[in-house]
Design an enzyme around this catalytic site. Structure first.
Site, PDB file in Angstrom:
ATOM      1  N   ASP A  64       2.460  -0.503  12.059  1.00  8.18           N
ATOM      2  CA  ASP A  64       1.160  -1.075  11.698  1.00  8.18           C
ATOM      3  C   ASP A  64       0.995  -2.518  12.172  1.00  8.18           C
ATOM      4  OD1 ASP A  64       0.431   1.321  10.513  1.00  8.18           O
ATOM      5  OD2 ASP A  64       1.213   0.739   8.560  1.00  8.18           O
TER       6      ASP A  64
ATOM      7  N   ARG B  74      -5.836   3.338  17.743  1.00  5.16           N
ATOM      8  CA  ARG B  74      -5.542   1.901  17.739  1.00  5.16           C
ATOM      9  C   ARG B  74      -5.103   1.381  19.098  1.00  5.16           C
ATOM     10  NH1 ARG B  74      -2.650   1.060  11.980  1.00  5.16           N
ATOM     11  NH2 ARG B  74      -4.563   1.030  10.770  1.00  5.16           N
TER      12      ARG B  74
ATOM     13  N   ARG C 212       2.966   5.894  -3.363  1.00  6.97           N
ATOM     14  CA  ARG C 212       4.114   6.691  -3.810  1.00  6.97           C
ATOM     15  C   ARG C 212       4.341   6.561  -5.307  1.00  6.97           C
ATOM     16  NH1 ARG C 212       4.409   5.601   1.414  1.00  6.97           N
ATOM     17  NH2 ARG C 212       5.824   6.720   2.812  1.00  6.97           N
TER      18      ARG C 212
ATOM     19  N   LYS D 220       0.830  -1.207   0.000  1.00  6.41           N
ATOM     20  CA  LYS D 220       0.000   0.000   0.000  1.00  6.41           C
ATOM     21  C   LYS D 220       0.864   1.256   0.000  1.00  6.41           C
ATOM     22  CE  LYS D 220      -2.780   0.977   3.710  1.00  6.41           C
ATOM     23  NZ  LYS D 220      -2.585   2.379   4.154  1.00  6.41           N
ATOM     24  N   SER D 221       1.860   1.305   0.892  1.00  9.22           N
ATOM     25  CA  SER D 221       2.716   2.503   0.979  1.00  9.22           C
ATOM     26  C   SER D 221       3.410   2.775  -0.353  1.00  9.22           C
ATOM     27  CB  SER D 221       3.816   2.291   2.029  1.00  9.22           C
ATOM     28  OG  SER D 221       3.293   2.348   3.318  1.00  9.22           O
TER      29      SER D 221
ATOM     30  N   SER E 270       7.912   9.880  11.269  1.00  5.75           N
ATOM     31  CA  SER E 270       6.739   9.664  10.422  1.00  5.75           C
ATOM     32  C   SER E 270       7.150   9.680   8.958  1.00  5.75           C
ATOM     33  CB  SER E 270       5.686  10.759  10.663  1.00  5.75           C
ATOM     34  OG  SER E 270       4.731  10.729   9.613  1.00  5.75           O
TER      35      SER E 270
ATOM     36  N   GLY F 113      -4.922   8.111   4.790  1.00  6.43           N
ATOM     37  CA  GLY F 113      -4.106   9.104   5.495  1.00  6.43           C
ATOM     38  C   GLY F 113      -2.797   9.384   4.772  1.00  6.43           C
TER      39      GLY F 113
HETATM   40  C1  S3P Z   1       2.855   5.026   6.118  1.00  6.99           C
HETATM   41  C2  S3P Z   1       3.518   5.384   7.253  1.00  6.99           C
HETATM   42  C3  S3P Z   1       3.043   5.071   8.608  1.00  6.99           C
HETATM   43  C4  S3P Z   1       1.993   3.952   8.583  1.00  6.99           C
HETATM   44  C5  S3P Z   1       0.970   4.113   7.508  1.00  6.99           C
HETATM   45  C6  S3P Z   1       1.622   4.209   6.144  1.00  6.99           C
HETATM   46  C7  S3P Z   1       3.389   5.457   4.835  1.00  6.99           C
HETATM   47  O1  S3P Z   1       2.480   6.234   9.158  1.00  6.99           O
HETATM   48  O2  S3P Z   1       1.344   3.847   9.829  1.00  6.99           O
HETATM   49  O3  S3P Z   1       0.080   3.015   7.508  1.00  6.99           O
HETATM   50  O4  S3P Z   1       2.981   4.923   3.784  1.00  6.99           O
HETATM   51  O5  S3P Z   1       4.252   6.342   4.836  1.00  6.99           O
HETATM   52  P1  S3P Z   1       3.426   7.364   9.832  1.00  6.99           P
HETATM   53  O6  S3P Z   1       4.568   7.561   8.929  1.00  6.99           O
HETATM   54  O7  S3P Z   1       2.608   8.603   9.957  1.00  6.99           O
HETATM   55  O8  S3P Z   1       3.806   6.807  11.182  1.00  6.99           O
END
Ligand code: S3P
Length: 431
Positions: free
Chosen positions: A318, A349, A27, A22-23, A170, A97
């Site tokens: 996560d 969470r 991107r 997903k991440s 983060s 998010g």
């Molecule tokens: C993510 C970073 C994490 C993670 C989120 C996905 C990302 O959040 O919890 O599910 O894709 O960069 P944070 O970087 O805000 O901790």
């Protein structure tokens, strides 16, 4: 809201090819939209969050053609608009998010542009001042509701580079500032208390922008253009983690996870499981999209409790809910601290895990920035509310498979955010 029942099962056996990361999918779509010319992204995650990102870049002017493949992912062709080519738009990020926090980094650097970003109820409770403040220091205007919540209004400007120290590690905030830094005058330096996942750095390298990694953190300078991408997204370790956890706690299980991403910034769970007694040797190591991937074999073992300390939290942010579940099966007390960030995810969470697992018989207590689990050798079962959070829904499902009486998950549809094929994979592997 729908409910699903997950009954106790025998051993998990077989092979799992987890869905695309997903991440990395988010991107890839954003960087491809920022590039000039045609990009091709294979094994793009076909789920609600990453579909929101494709819609978002379409709204900004990119041409997007997404085809479903037999493997269950998407094969996506994206024709980017270039670094400064995003058209004004109103963007609905849904539940994503990562999209809400990363995209404004790109938008903020385009003088004269104006964008609005909003999302679902859960998004509207997630803090955005963590990106708004540094983007404003760089020269953009970012307005939030009540000063820190969505919806966001972003007005682009000619940015200037800054040195910025993140109060909390983060990857989302770091990524946002890296994208802004690509369009800024001078150098942008980002420092973190602990390193977070570096997928954006690797994706930018694939687009022809090597970043400087110094002791001061990660640094980027303005560029004229990004190269289009041609890559295949690795399997998502965070999705695979639900089945890894199920396999370690359900007696007799043996699972092979194929071609999953093993970026060091993501696999804290493997390291903690090693301390708990689980041997997991990654095999068939290779690279996809500039990311390490491997096969992982995982088996059930008798578990020892472990302690997760704050420096490891970003590498398994996560997966921490799964540590709570696994801790219930371990001998001793499993302790997690330094995880206050869990209060700001798709749900609170920390509260939801303690309430949810506590309600099905796990001896768990929260403290200020984490939780402690007293291993009792198993989970009774019962009813668990996912609170609209995909990872809690899958946590409840795995708890049910490993429990004595089964678990009913309230709000199971949340799995569609990151892993729509989850229930089918449960049926296939748990028989
Ligand atoms: C993510 C970073 C994490 C993670 C989120 C996905 C990302 O959040 O919890 O599910 O894709 O960069 P944070 O970087 O805000 O901790």
């Amino acid at each position: 809201v729908s409910e699903a029942r997950f009954n106790p099962t025998g051993p998990l056996r077989g092979e799992l090819s987890p869905p695309g990361d997903k991440s990395i999918s988010h991107r890839a779509a954003i960087v491809a939209a920022m590039a000039e010319g045609p990009s091709a992204v294979d094994n793009y995650l076909d789920a609600a969050d990453t579909r929101s990102t494709l819609e978002a870049i379409r709204g900004l002017g990119a041409t997007v053609d997404a085809q479903e493949t037999d493997e269950g992912g998407l094969s996506v062709q994206i024709y980017g608009v270039g670094l400064r080519g995003a058209g004004d738009a109103e963007i609905d990020v849904g539940n994503a998010g990562t999209l809400m926090r990363i995209l404004p980094g790109w938008l903020a650097g385009q003088p004269g542009g104006a964008w609005a970003l909003d999302g679902d109820e859960s998004i509207r409770g997630r803090p955005m001042d963590r990106i708004a403040e540094p983007l404003e220091l760089m020269g953009a205007t970012v307005e939030c509701a009540h000063g820190f919540l969505p919806p966001l209004r972003v007005a682009g400007a000619q940015l200037r580079g800054i040195e910025y120290e993140l109060p909390v590690a983060s990857a989302q905030v770091k990524s946002c500032l890296l994208l802004a830094g690509l369009q800024a005058e001078g150098e942008t330096v980002i420092l973190e208390p602990e390193p977070s996942r570096d997928h954006t750095e690797r994706m930018l390298a694939a687009a022809g922008v090597p970043l400087e990694d110094s002791e001061r953190g990660v640094a980027v300078r303005g560029v004229d253009r990004l190269d289009p991408l041609e890559l295949e997204i690795p399997g998502d370790f965070s999705s695979a983690a639900f089945f890894i956890a199920a396999a370690v706690v359900i007696p007799g299980s043996e699972l092979v996870v194929r071609q999953v991403g093993v970026n060091p910034g993501r696999i804290g769970l493997i390291r903690v499981l090693e301390r708990m007694g689980v041997g997991m040797q990654p095999a068939n190591a290779s690279e996809r999209a500039g990311e390490p991937v491997a096969d992982i074999v995982v088996q059930h073992v008798e578990l020892e409790a472990a302690e997760v300390v704050n420096t490891e939290v970003p590498t398994m942010i996560d997966e921490l809910p799964l540590i709570a579940l696994i801790g219930a099966f371990a001998e001793g007390e499993t302790l997690v601290s330094g995880a206050a960030e869990l209060r700001h995810k798709e749900s609170d969470r920390l509260a939801a895990v303690v309430e949810g697992l506590g309600g099905i018989g796990v001896e768990i207590e929260s403290h200020r920035d984490g939780f402690v689990v007293h291993g009792t050798g198993g989970i009774r079962g019962g009813w668990l509310d996912a609170h609209g959070d995909h990872r809690l829904a899958m946590l409840g499902a795995v708890a049910g498979l490993a429990s004595r009486e089964g678990v009913t998950v309230h709000g199971i549809e949340a799995i569609g955010v990151s892993y729509p094929g989850f229930t089918e994979d449960v049926k296939r592997l748990a028989g």
